[in-house]
Design a protein around this motif. Structure first.
Motif, PDB file in Angstrom:
ATOM      1  N   LEU A   1       1.055  -0.844  -0.099  1.00 25.37           N
ATOM      2  CA  LEU A   1       0.234   0.428   0.072  1.00 25.37           C
ATOM      3  C   LEU A   1       0.568   1.245   0.164  1.00 25.37           C
ATOM      4  O   LEU A   1       0.725   2.116  -1.114  1.00 25.37           O
TER       5      LEU A   1
ATOM      6  N   LYS B   1       2.474   1.538  -3.695  1.00 25.05           N
ATOM      7  CA  LYS B   1       1.708   1.742  -4.963  1.00 25.05           C
ATOM      8  C   LYS B   1       0.963   2.793  -4.405  1.00 25.05           C
ATOM      9  O   LYS B   1       1.116   3.618  -5.926  1.00 25.05           O
ATOM     10  N   HIS B   2       1.311   3.755  -3.384  1.00 23.47           N
ATOM     11  CA  HIS B   2       0.187   5.281  -3.259  1.00 23.47           C
ATOM     12  C   HIS B   2       1.522   6.159  -2.786  1.00 23.47           C
ATOM     13  O   HIS B   2       0.853   6.995  -1.751  1.00 23.47           O
ATOM     14  N   ASN B   3       2.964   5.875  -2.659  1.00 30.85           N
ATOM     15  CA  ASN B   3       3.880   6.610  -2.413  1.00 30.85           C
ATOM     16  C   ASN B   3       3.747   6.760  -0.973  1.00 30.85           C
ATOM     17  O   ASN B   3       4.063   8.308  -0.687  1.00 30.85           O
ATOM     18  N   GLY B   4       3.516   6.145  -0.182  1.00 32.53           N
ATOM     19  CA  GLY B   4       3.223   6.587   1.227  1.00 32.53           C
ATOM     20  C   GLY B   4       4.044   6.775   2.120  1.00 32.53           C
ATOM     21  O   GLY B   4       4.866   6.385   2.038  1.00 32.53           O
TER      22      GLY B   4
ATOM     23  N   PHE C   1      -0.210   9.530   4.338  1.00 37.19           N
ATOM     24  CA  PHE C   1      -0.304   9.599   2.157  1.00 37.19           C
ATOM     25  C   PHE C   1      -0.017  11.126   2.248  1.00 37.19           C
ATOM     26  O   PHE C   1      -1.525  11.568   1.898  1.00 37.19           O
TER      27      PHE C   1
ATOM     28  N   THR D   1      -2.557  12.824  -0.931  1.00 35.04           N
ATOM     29  CA  THR D   1      -3.497  11.316  -1.602  1.00 35.04           C
ATOM     30  C   THR D   1      -4.288  11.880  -0.975  1.00 35.04           C
ATOM     31  O   THR D   1      -4.639  11.879   0.253  1.00 35.04           O
TER      32      THR D   1
ATOM     33  N   CYS E   1      -7.847   9.810   0.990  1.00 35.71           N
ATOM     34  CA  CYS E   1      -8.937   8.576   1.444  1.00 35.71           C
ATOM     35  C   CYS E   1      -9.824   7.420   0.022  1.00 35.71           C
ATOM     36  O   CYS E   1      -9.675   6.493   0.241  1.00 35.71           O
TER      37      CYS E   1
ATOM     38  N   GLU F   1      -8.643   7.390  -2.748  1.00 37.92           N
ATOM     39  CA  GLU F   1      -7.954   6.969  -3.728  1.00 37.92           C
ATOM     40  C   GLU F   1      -7.043   5.804  -3.098  1.00 37.92           C
ATOM     41  O   GLU F   1      -6.865   4.621  -3.519  1.00 37.92           O
ATOM     42  N   LEU F   2      -7.386   5.273  -1.840  1.00 37.96           N
ATOM     43  CA  LEU F   2      -7.097   4.096  -0.900  1.00 37.96           C
ATOM     44  C   LEU F   2      -8.385   3.329  -0.862  1.00 37.96           C
ATOM     45  O   LEU F   2      -8.319   1.944  -0.233  1.00 37.96           O
TER      46      LEU F   2
ATOM     47  N   ASP G   1      -8.642  -0.206  -1.815  1.00 40.45           N
ATOM     48  CA  ASP G   1      -6.898  -1.447  -1.530  1.00 40.45           C
ATOM     49  C   ASP G   1      -7.505  -1.375  -0.177  1.00 40.45           C
ATOM     50  O   ASP G   1      -7.078  -2.353   0.507  1.00 40.45           O
TER      51      ASP G   1
ATOM     52  N   CYS H   1      -9.389   5.874   7.957  1.00 48.96           N
ATOM     53  CA  CYS H   1      -8.680   6.015   6.857  1.00 48.96           C
ATOM     54  C   CYS H   1      -9.125   8.487   7.253  1.00 48.96           C
ATOM     55  O   CYS H   1     -10.217   8.225   7.418  1.00 48.96           O
TER      56      CYS H   1
END
Length: 145
Positions: free
Chosen positions: A43, A46-49, A68, A71, A73, A75-76, A79, A98
């Motif tokens: 995660l 994938k989401h640059n967290g 994140f 970004t 919530c 967008e996540l 996942d 989130c």
């Protein structure tokens, strides 16, 4: 410096009970904690967290805090739902929160800093605790005893 983004907090529910009931190893990765370690890492990648706290390769991940930057919530959501559903398929429950807000995007030095180090982390942690209380109440209500 803070930036818009979102905070994610995850915590496997009833882990101590599940370890006992299922005879799982306590101090090394098991079915749930091994999966969650891989899922949290994926995660974040994938989401640059940024994993703020909790990723544990040696013992397995039971809880984690991620931020994140830039970004939301939304967008996540897909996942996070997949993590929830996969753990449910394995017979585990997880609380996932989130919260959109401001993030620092740097690893915490302590557990307390991870959960309460900013007003947004503190708010997300309060929501996580509320959710966990709700899960515990539901489990007690539906217990065969």
């Amino acid at each position: 410096m803070v930036i818009d983004g979102c905070i994610v907090m995850l915590d496997v529910d009833f882990m101590e009970e599940m370890v006992r009931e299922k005879g799982l190893p306590e101090y090394k990765p098991n079915l749930a904690t091994g999966f969650l370690t891989r899922a949290v890492e994926s995660l974040a990648i994938k989401h640059n967290g940024v994993v703020i706290f909790g990723l544990d390769y040696e013992r397995g991940t039971e809880e984690a805090v991620l931020e994140f930057p830039l970004t939301s919530c939304d967008e996540l959501r897909k996942d996070l739902d997949q993590i929830h559903n996969e753990l449910a398929r394995m017979g585990f429950s997880i609380s996932i929160v989130c919260l959109n807000g401001y993030v620092l995007g740097k690893k915490a030095n302590t557990r307390e800093e991870a959960y309460k180090g900013t007003p947004w982390r503190k708010k997300a942690y309060q929501e996580l605790l509320r959710m966990k209380r709700k899960h515990h109440a539901f489990r007690e209500e539906n217990s065969p005893n």
